[in-house]
Design a protein around this motif. Structure first.
Motif, PDB file in Angstrom:
ATOM      1  N   PHE A  90       0.827  -1.200   0.000  1.00  0.00           N
ATOM      2  CA  PHE A  90       0.000   0.000   0.000  1.00  0.00           C
ATOM      3  C   PHE A  90       0.864   1.252   0.000  1.00  0.00           C
ATOM      4  O   PHE A  90       1.772   1.384   0.817  1.00  0.00           O
ATOM      5  CB  PHE A  90      -0.900   0.040   1.246  1.00  0.00           C
ATOM      6  CG  PHE A  90      -1.926  -1.042   1.308  1.00  0.00           C
ATOM      7  CD1 PHE A  90      -1.650  -2.251   1.935  1.00  0.00           C
ATOM      8  CD2 PHE A  90      -3.180  -0.862   0.731  1.00  0.00           C
ATOM      9  CE1 PHE A  90      -2.594  -3.254   1.997  1.00  0.00           C
ATOM     10  CE2 PHE A  90      -4.137  -1.861   0.790  1.00  0.00           C
ATOM     11  CZ  PHE A  90      -3.840  -3.061   1.416  1.00  0.00           C
ATOM     12  N   ILE A 103      -4.002  13.072   8.413  1.00  0.00           N
ATOM     13  CA  ILE A 103      -4.755  11.890   8.032  1.00  0.00           C
ATOM     14  C   ILE A 103      -4.246  11.427   6.680  1.00  0.00           C
ATOM     15  O   ILE A 103      -4.418  12.117   5.674  1.00  0.00           O
ATOM     16  CB  ILE A 103      -6.260  12.195   7.941  1.00  0.00           C
ATOM     17  CG1 ILE A 103      -6.768  12.687   9.303  1.00  0.00           C
ATOM     18  CG2 ILE A 103      -7.022  10.958   7.491  1.00  0.00           C
ATOM     19  CD1 ILE A 103      -8.189  13.171   9.276  1.00  0.00           C
ATOM     20  N   PRO A 104      -3.593  10.276   6.644  1.00  0.00           N
ATOM     21  CA  PRO A 104      -3.062   9.819   5.361  1.00  0.00           C
ATOM     22  C   PRO A 104      -4.154   9.247   4.469  1.00  0.00           C
ATOM     23  O   PRO A 104      -5.174   8.763   4.947  1.00  0.00           O
ATOM     24  CB  PRO A 104      -2.074   8.729   5.773  1.00  0.00           C
ATOM     25  CG  PRO A 104      -2.611   8.208   7.056  1.00  0.00           C
ATOM     26  CD  PRO A 104      -3.291   9.357   7.733  1.00  0.00           C
ATOM     27  N   PHE A 106      -4.662   6.367   1.634  1.00  0.00           N
ATOM     28  CA  PHE A 106      -4.039   5.140   1.158  1.00  0.00           C
ATOM     29  C   PHE A 106      -4.508   4.807  -0.248  1.00  0.00           C
ATOM     30  O   PHE A 106      -5.660   5.058  -0.624  1.00  0.00           O
ATOM     31  CB  PHE A 106      -4.404   3.966   2.080  1.00  0.00           C
ATOM     32  CG  PHE A 106      -3.616   3.927   3.355  1.00  0.00           C
ATOM     33  CD1 PHE A 106      -3.958   4.749   4.420  1.00  0.00           C
ATOM     34  CD2 PHE A 106      -2.532   3.087   3.502  1.00  0.00           C
ATOM     35  CE1 PHE A 106      -3.237   4.732   5.597  1.00  0.00           C
ATOM     36  CE2 PHE A 106      -1.794   3.059   4.676  1.00  0.00           C
ATOM     37  CZ  PHE A 106      -2.151   3.885   5.722  1.00  0.00           C
ATOM     38  N   GLY A 107      -3.605   4.224  -1.008  1.00  0.00           N
ATOM     39  CA  GLY A 107      -3.989   3.661  -2.285  1.00  0.00           C
ATOM     40  C   GLY A 107      -4.745   2.363  -2.071  1.00  0.00           C
ATOM     41  O   GLY A 107      -4.856   1.858  -0.943  1.00  0.00           O
TER      42      GLY A 107
ATOM     43  N   TYR B  35      -9.581   2.421  10.598  1.00  0.00           N
ATOM     44  CA  TYR B  35      -9.790   2.196   9.177  1.00  0.00           C
ATOM     45  C   TYR B  35     -10.649   0.948   8.997  1.00  0.00           C
ATOM     46  O   TYR B  35     -10.698   0.074   9.847  1.00  0.00           O
ATOM     47  CB  TYR B  35      -8.448   1.945   8.450  1.00  0.00           C
ATOM     48  CG  TYR B  35      -7.475   3.088   8.448  1.00  0.00           C
ATOM     49  CD1 TYR B  35      -6.525   3.204   9.454  1.00  0.00           C
ATOM     50  CD2 TYR B  35      -7.490   4.045   7.439  1.00  0.00           C
ATOM     51  CE1 TYR B  35      -5.608   4.241   9.453  1.00  0.00           C
ATOM     52  CE2 TYR B  35      -6.569   5.083   7.427  1.00  0.00           C
ATOM     53  CZ  TYR B  35      -5.635   5.169   8.439  1.00  0.00           C
ATOM     54  OH  TYR B  35      -4.734   6.200   8.434  1.00  0.00           O
ATOM     55  N   GLN B  37     -11.174  -2.155   6.107  1.00  0.00           N
ATOM     56  CA  GLN B  37     -10.586  -2.767   4.920  1.00  0.00           C
ATOM     57  C   GLN B  37     -11.502  -3.890   4.473  1.00  0.00           C
ATOM     58  O   GLN B  37     -11.564  -4.954   5.101  1.00  0.00           O
ATOM     59  CB  GLN B  37      -9.181  -3.311   5.218  1.00  0.00           C
ATOM     60  CG  GLN B  37      -8.462  -3.850   3.998  1.00  0.00           C
ATOM     61  CD  GLN B  37      -7.066  -4.352   4.321  1.00  0.00           C
ATOM     62  OE1 GLN B  37      -6.757  -4.695   5.460  1.00  0.00           O
ATOM     63  NE2 GLN B  37      -6.204  -4.388   3.317  1.00  0.00           N
ATOM     64  N   LEU B  43      -7.531   0.658   2.269  1.00  0.00           N
ATOM     65  CA  LEU B  43      -7.936   1.126   3.592  1.00  0.00           C
ATOM     66  C   LEU B  43      -8.867   2.319   3.461  1.00  0.00           C
ATOM     67  O   LEU B  43      -8.551   3.287   2.769  1.00  0.00           O
ATOM     68  CB  LEU B  43      -6.717   1.530   4.417  1.00  0.00           C
ATOM     69  CG  LEU B  43      -6.005   0.411   5.158  1.00  0.00           C
ATOM     70  CD1 LEU B  43      -5.311  -0.528   4.207  1.00  0.00           C
ATOM     71  CD2 LEU B  43      -5.020   0.978   6.157  1.00  0.00           C
ATOM     72  N   PHE B  45     -10.520   5.264   5.504  1.00  0.00           N
ATOM     73  CA  PHE B  45     -10.421   6.022   6.751  1.00  0.00           C
ATOM     74  C   PHE B  45     -11.795   6.177   7.401  1.00  0.00           C
ATOM     75  O   PHE B  45     -12.787   6.484   6.727  1.00  0.00           O
ATOM     76  CB  PHE B  45      -9.822   7.398   6.469  1.00  0.00           C
ATOM     77  CG  PHE B  45      -9.993   8.385   7.588  1.00  0.00           C
ATOM     78  CD1 PHE B  45     -10.918   9.419   7.492  1.00  0.00           C
ATOM     79  CD2 PHE B  45      -9.237   8.272   8.741  1.00  0.00           C
ATOM     80  CE1 PHE B  45     -11.077  10.335   8.516  1.00  0.00           C
ATOM     81  CE2 PHE B  45      -9.399   9.180   9.780  1.00  0.00           C
ATOM     82  CZ  PHE B  45     -10.327  10.213   9.667  1.00  0.00           C
TER      83      PHE B  45
END
Lengths: 116, 114
Positions: A90, A103-104, A106-107, B35, B37, B43, B45
């Motif tokens: 990821f 707040i990241p 994600f791919g 998160y 999934q 992921l 948020f």
């Protein structure tokens, strides 16, 4: 808003082949960039990260990634993969300290299968 | 030191029931993230806690989802009236916010709603 694209969703390689996983992001400011890995049955863990300085970052297990600002890319590479590299990868990005958000994003992840 | 822990590791519940998931962050980490999934996806948020600031709830998918955190310690994610589409792995991560936001993830809770 920031977004992250991982173009390869599934990659299948033989051992000793070279690997490059693409990651592009959209955000105009300073960014922090990450690659996380999730091995089968294990939890997500950090593979490598870029905050500033040398755009070529080296991580664990022989992985490296290069930040190319002009291309908004942070591709992951490994010259010779092993069966044990089979995992989900990821890419993630979050705005740098001046961006105001920790707040990241994600791919979607890339599933890598390495055949022995 | 201990990493992020989550409990339970697996939860099977019936549609319509409420569930509560727990996360114990790394001691001293001021930031905590939840998160979701889903199978074969990235992921998603859900919610972010930072110290005593108001949480960022912008990722919660509906009002059936809520989360609490006591100070800088344990957090619980509650899903009320569970639906089958809630089935997923719920991941918790913590970070020491002043150290460039590297996140440390827990093992996740696999929720299955029948």
């Amino acid at each position: 808003a920031q977004s992250v694209s991982q173009h390869n969703h599934h990659v299948i390689l033989s051992e000793a082949a070279s690997l490059e996983l693409g990651c592009n992001y959209s955000y105009g400011g300073t960014v922090n960039l990450f690659w996380y890995v999730q091995y089968p049955g294990q939890h997500l863990q950090l593979l490598l990260k870029y905050f500033s300085g040398d755009p070529l970052v080296k991580g664990i297990k022989g992985f490296e990634a290069e930040f190319i600002k002009s291309k908004f890319s942070f591709n992951l590479r490994k010259p010779s993969v092993q069966w044990s590299d089979t995992a989900e990868y990821f890419c993630a990005v979050n705005a740098g300290p001046s961006g105001g958000s920790y707040i990241p994003t994600f791919g979607r992840g890339t599933s890598l299968i390495v055949h022995p | 030191g201990a990493g992020v822990s989550q409990s339970p590791s697996n939860k099977v519940t019936e549609k319509g029931k409420d569930v509560e998931l727990r996360c114990d962050p790394i001691s001293g980490h001021t930031a905590l993230y939840w998160y979701r999934q889903r199978l074969g996806q990235g992921l998603e948020f859900l919610i972010y806690f930072q110290g005593n600031s108001a949480p960022d709830k912008s990722g919660l998918p509906s009002d059936r989802f809520s989360a609490e955190r006591t100070g800088e310690s344990v957090s619980t994610l509650t899903i009320q009236r569970t639906q089958q589409e809630d089935s997923a792995v719920y991941l918790c991560a913590s970070s020491a916010i002043r150290v460039n936001n590297e996140q440390f993830f827990g093992p996740g809770t696999r929720l299955t709603v029948l």
